[in-house]
Write an enzyme that holds these catalytic residues in place. Structure first.
Site, PDB file in Angstrom:
ATOM      1  N   HIS A   1      13.656 -22.190  31.108  1.00 19.82           N
ATOM      2  CA  HIS A   1      14.878 -21.973  30.321  1.00 19.82           C
ATOM      3  C   HIS A   1      14.669 -20.817  29.363  1.00 19.82           C
ATOM      4  O   HIS A   1      13.573 -20.604  28.841  1.00 19.82           O
ATOM      5  CB  HIS A   1      15.270 -23.239  29.559  1.00 19.82           C
ATOM      6  CG  HIS A   1      14.158 -23.808  28.723  1.00 19.82           C
ATOM      7  ND1 HIS A   1      13.164 -24.582  29.270  1.00 19.82           N
ATOM      8  CD2 HIS A   1      13.877 -23.698  27.406  1.00 19.82           C
ATOM      9  CE1 HIS A   1      12.324 -24.930  28.322  1.00 19.82           C
ATOM     10  NE2 HIS A   1      12.716 -24.404  27.177  1.00 19.82           N
ATOM     11  N   LEU A   2      15.751 -20.105  29.152  1.00 19.29           N
ATOM     12  CA  LEU A   2      15.760 -18.959  28.244  1.00 19.29           C
ATOM     13  C   LEU A   2      16.471 -19.396  26.965  1.00 19.29           C
ATOM     14  O   LEU A   2      17.615 -19.869  27.009  1.00 19.29           O
ATOM     15  CB  LEU A   2      16.514 -17.815  28.921  1.00 19.29           C
ATOM     16  CG  LEU A   2      16.708 -16.522  28.140  1.00 19.29           C
ATOM     17  CD1 LEU A   2      15.361 -15.901  27.756  1.00 19.29           C
ATOM     18  CD2 LEU A   2      17.510 -15.521  28.990  1.00 19.29           C
TER      19      LEU A   2
ATOM     20  N   ASP B   1      21.219 -26.189  22.396  1.00 11.63           N
ATOM     21  CA  ASP B   1      19.956 -26.879  22.138  1.00 11.63           C
ATOM     22  C   ASP B   1      20.223 -28.071  21.213  1.00 11.63           C
ATOM     23  O   ASP B   1      20.964 -27.954  20.231  1.00 11.63           O
ATOM     24  CB  ASP B   1      18.955 -25.917  21.505  1.00 11.63           C
ATOM     25  CG  ASP B   1      17.536 -26.457  21.551  1.00 11.63           C
ATOM     26  OD1 ASP B   1      16.704 -25.872  22.276  1.00 11.63           O
ATOM     27  OD2 ASP B   1      17.244 -27.468  20.876  1.00 11.63           O
TER      28      ASP B   1
ATOM     29  N   ASN C   1       9.353 -19.659  26.627  1.00 14.80           N
ATOM     30  CA  ASN C   1       8.048 -20.222  26.302  1.00 14.80           C
ATOM     31  C   ASN C   1       7.394 -20.673  27.598  1.00 14.80           C
ATOM     32  O   ASN C   1       8.015 -21.386  28.395  1.00 14.80           O
ATOM     33  CB  ASN C   1       8.185 -21.427  25.353  1.00 14.80           C
ATOM     34  CG  ASN C   1       8.692 -21.002  23.987  1.00 14.80           C
ATOM     35  OD1 ASN C   1       8.313 -19.953  23.477  1.00 14.80           O
ATOM     36  ND2 ASN C   1       9.551 -21.814  23.393  1.00 14.80           N
TER      37      ASN C   1
ATOM     38  N   GLY D   1       4.245 -23.248  23.303  1.00 20.00           N
ATOM     39  CA  GLY D   1       5.116 -24.291  22.777  1.00 20.00           C
ATOM     40  C   GLY D   1       6.125 -24.815  23.772  1.00 20.00           C
ATOM     41  O   GLY D   1       7.113 -25.446  23.373  1.00 20.00           O
ATOM     42  N   GLN D   2       5.896 -24.574  25.071  1.00 20.90           N
ATOM     43  CA  GLN D   2       6.833 -25.129  26.052  1.00 20.90           C
ATOM     44  C   GLN D   2       6.767 -26.653  26.010  1.00 20.90           C
ATOM     45  O   GLN D   2       5.669 -27.238  26.074  1.00 20.90           O
ATOM     46  CB  GLN D   2       6.511 -24.620  27.467  1.00 20.90           C
ATOM     47  CG  GLN D   2       7.543 -25.099  28.496  1.00 20.90           C
ATOM     48  CD  GLN D   2       7.361 -24.467  29.878  1.00 20.90           C
ATOM     49  OE1 GLN D   2       6.423 -23.696  30.120  1.00 20.90           O
ATOM     50  NE2 GLN D   2       8.259 -24.803  30.794  1.00 20.90           N
ATOM     51  N   SER D   3       7.919 -27.282  25.887  1.00 16.38           N
ATOM     52  CA  SER D   3       7.960 -28.744  25.827  1.00 16.38           C
ATOM     53  C   SER D   3       8.761 -29.343  26.972  1.00 16.38           C
ATOM     54  O   SER D   3       8.559 -30.506  27.329  1.00 16.38           O
ATOM     55  CB  SER D   3       8.532 -29.213  24.488  1.00 16.38           C
ATOM     56  OG  SER D   3       9.836 -28.720  24.307  1.00 16.38           O
TER      57      SER D   3
HETATM   58  P1  5GP Z   1      10.726 -25.358  24.924  1.00 16.58           P
HETATM   59  O1  5GP Z   1       9.969 -25.943  23.765  1.00 16.58           O
HETATM   60  O2  5GP Z   1      10.323 -26.036  26.212  1.00 16.58           O
HETATM   61  O3  5GP Z   1      10.676 -23.871  25.016  1.00 16.58           O
HETATM   62  O4  5GP Z   1      12.247 -25.666  24.634  1.00 16.58           O
HETATM   63  C1  5GP Z   1      12.816 -26.895  24.921  1.00 16.58           C
HETATM   64  C2  5GP Z   1      14.069 -26.988  24.109  1.00 16.58           C
HETATM   65  O5  5GP Z   1      14.858 -28.021  24.633  1.00 16.58           O
HETATM   66  C3  5GP Z   1      13.805 -27.335  22.635  1.00 16.58           C
HETATM   67  O6  5GP Z   1      14.341 -26.310  21.819  1.00 16.58           O
HETATM   68  C4  5GP Z   1      14.495 -28.671  22.448  1.00 16.58           C
HETATM   69  O7  5GP Z   1      15.132 -28.793  21.195  1.00 16.58           O
HETATM   70  C5  5GP Z   1      15.493 -28.693  23.586  1.00 16.58           C
HETATM   71  N1  5GP Z   1      15.786 -30.025  24.089  1.00 16.58           N
HETATM   72  C6  5GP Z   1      14.908 -31.031  24.333  1.00 16.58           C
HETATM   73  N2  5GP Z   1      15.533 -32.099  24.837  1.00 16.58           N
HETATM   74  C7  5GP Z   1      16.851 -31.769  24.902  1.00 16.58           C
HETATM   75  C8  5GP Z   1      18.003 -32.488  25.347  1.00 16.58           C
HETATM   76  O8  5GP Z   1      17.968 -33.629  25.788  1.00 16.58           O
HETATM   77  N3  5GP Z   1      19.195 -31.828  25.268  1.00 16.58           N
HETATM   78  C9  5GP Z   1      19.292 -30.557  24.795  1.00 16.58           C
HETATM   79  N4  5GP Z   1      20.509 -30.008  24.748  1.00 16.58           N
HETATM   80  N5  5GP Z   1      18.215 -29.842  24.392  1.00 16.58           N
HETATM   81  C10 5GP Z   1      17.008 -30.456  24.442  1.00 16.58           C
END
Ligand code: 5GP
Ligand code: ZN
Length: 114
Positions: free
Chosen positions: A100-101, A30, A87, A93-95
């Site tokens: 993804h896990l 991450d 998420n 908080g999914q971004s």
């Molecule tokens: P979510 O919030 O969707 O559950 O998790 C997304 C994750 O992806 C976050 O923890 C964020 O730090 C990570 N992330 C976002 N953009 C990138 C990227 O360009 N590269 C990597 N390795 N991680 C990313």
């Protein structure tokens, strides 16, 4: 899906620190780690959210957990303990909308999560 950042990483058009890959699943670090070990484990196939998974994807989803176990062993956090998190959608908080896990470990985890 060209606008998906994780599809871009999987296609190696964007950089990431890969720790595992096979024909169905990849894992990379991450970019904004929330623990000493914070790895994302994901299918190569694009699913926007968990809600897009179908019964025929069950073995692929199970494989994400098996790969997370393998990565936890690789980083030697398996016996201490680790946390796996999906998420799904906004309030969780999914971004990034490519399933993804999160594999988190290397520190004591709090419960309930924030
Ligand atoms: P979510 O919030 O969707 O559950 O998790 C997304 C994750 O992806 C976050 O923890 C964020 O730090 C990570 N992330 C976002 N953009 C990138 C990227 O360009 N590269 C990597 N390795 N991680 C990313
Ligand atoms: Zn994608």
């Amino acid at each position: 899906m060209a606008e998906c950042i994780f599809c871009e990483i999987i296609a190696r058009r964007m950089p990431a620190d890969f720790v595992y890959e096979d024909d169905e699943v990849v894992a990379f670090k991450d970019i904004n780690p929330q623990a000493p070990v914070h790895i994302l484990v994901l299918p190569r196939k694009h699913f926007s959210t968990l809600l897009d998974l179908k019964p025929e994807d069950a073995s692929l989803v199970g494989k994400l957990i098996l790969v997370a176990n393998e990565v936890a062993r690789k980083f030697n956090i398996h016996n201490r303990g680790f946390r796996l998190v999906f998420n799904c959608n906004r309030e969780a908080g999914q971004s990034i909308y490519h399933v993804h896990l999160h594999l988190l470990g290397g520190r004591i985890m709090m419960w309930p999560p924030g």
